[in-house]
Design an enzyme around this catalytic site. Structure first.
Site, PDB file in Angstrom:
ATOM      1  N   LEU A 245       9.959   5.136 -21.356  1.00  0.00           N
ATOM      2  CA  LEU A 245      10.265   6.116 -22.398  1.00  0.00           C
ATOM      3  C   LEU A 245       9.028   6.247 -23.277  1.00  0.00           C
ATOM      4  O   LEU A 245       8.400   5.244 -23.630  1.00  0.00           O
ATOM      5  CB  LEU A 245      11.437   5.644 -23.271  1.00  0.00           C
ATOM      6  N   ASP A 246       8.674   7.476 -23.657  1.00  0.00           N
ATOM      7  CA  ASP A 246       7.573   7.675 -24.601  1.00  0.00           C
ATOM      8  C   ASP A 246       7.855   6.907 -25.883  1.00  0.00           C
ATOM      9  O   ASP A 246       9.022   6.723 -26.260  1.00  0.00           O
ATOM     10  CB  ASP A 246       7.420   9.162 -24.938  1.00  0.00           C
TER      11      ASP A 246
END
EC number: 5.4.99.25
Length: 301
Positions: free
Chosen positions: A46-47
């Site tokens: 996930l960013d």
């Protein structure tokens, strides 16, 4: 005498509801520390600014990571209309603007082109490797790259809210390797108004839901406490998308030693990828061939 790895031999899945800020690797390291685990990894980056499901695999569960990475995932995200950024999210610099704002109907009509088998170009600021180097590293140095489009399966893409003229909230269910930032960028381009992602949350990934996840604060509070172990999900949950076959007692022994092993009759097809259990525990993943499974991965737990 060889050095022994530090930490406990502990296996299973811990579901984290990641906050905005830390990287996925930071979360993995926090969980490994809190559980004193010898081995840990995650299923799908996930960013840093994104929130939601980050499934952490411990011990033998790391062998099932590819099956969660390949599973369907769902995201809810807010798109800022009228602005393109160099990162395709709110962290980047605005590189193009438009006063045009599509109507709700125009947005819904445009979404259809992003459903099914599509080709998607990852963002310039992404972890894709270009000539052996991560794209984001080259992008930070000001380089603009040609990144090849790659296939993506989008099961569903729906408009769920329109808070104001500048923003729209979407929900997407997709397969492996999807970039939500690319969806926002390309949607803005298709509608002629530019767009980027303002906020992003992964609401589920394979069998794991964000609402079942622990916060990092909870993980830190329970560090070293047996109560944290109670939140571990079985290794077998990482295999939910594969057919399960049951081994005979002799077959289980053979499979654990890396040899083809007998399984009980089933209706799977010759050559299918399956996972094999014995007394409720995962023994191996492999290919079914004429009453036996030929193992590719073996579990020791």
């Amino acid at each position: 005498m060889g050095r022994r790895s530090k930490g406990r031999d502990i296996s299973g899945w811990l579901v984290i509801d990641k906050p905005a800020g830390p990287t996925s690797t930071t979360v993995v390291n926090k969980v490994r520390w809190a559980m004193n685990a010898k081995k840990a990894g995650h299923a799908g980056t996930l960013d840093p600014d994104a929130t939601g499901v980050l499934a952490i695999a411990l011990g033998e569960a790391t062998k099932t990571v590819p099956y969660i990475t390949d599973a369907l995932k769902a995201y809810t995200f807010t798109v800022r209309l009228g602005q393109a950024t160099n990162t395709d999210d709110a962290e980047g610099e605005v590189i193009a603007q438009s006063d045009m704002r599509p109507t709700d109907d125009q947005i819904k009509d445009a979404l259809g082109a992003f459903v099914g088998d599509i080709m998607q170009v990852p963002p310039q600021f992404s972890a894709v490797k270009i000539d052996g180097q991560r794209a984001y590293k080259r992008a930070r140095e000001g380089e603009e790259m040609e990144i090849a489009a790659r296939p993506l399966w989008v099961e569903e893409l729906l408009m769920t809210d329109r808070p104001d003229a500048d923003h729209v909230t979407l929900e997407m269910t997709c397969g492996k390797g999807g970039y939500v930032r690319s969806i926002a960028r390309d949607l803005g381009a298709a509608m002629g108004c530019f767009a980027h992602v303002r906020a992003l949350r992964r609401i589920w990934s394979g069998p794991f839901d964000a609402e079942d996840g622990l916060t990092l604060e909870q993980v830190e509070a329970l560090a070293g406490d047996p109560a944290l172990d109670a939140h571990l999900r079985p290794v077998e949950e990482g295999l939910a998308d594969l057919p399960e076959l049951k081994a005979t007692a002799e077959g289980a022994v053979r499979l654990r030693n890396g040899n083809p092993g007998m399984v009980l009759p089933s209706d799977v097809e010759y050559g299918d990828e399956v996972w094999v259990s014995f007394e409720g525990k995962a023994v191996a993943v492999g290919r079914y061939k004429a009453g036996e499974v030929h193992p590719a991965r073996v579990f020791n737990h």
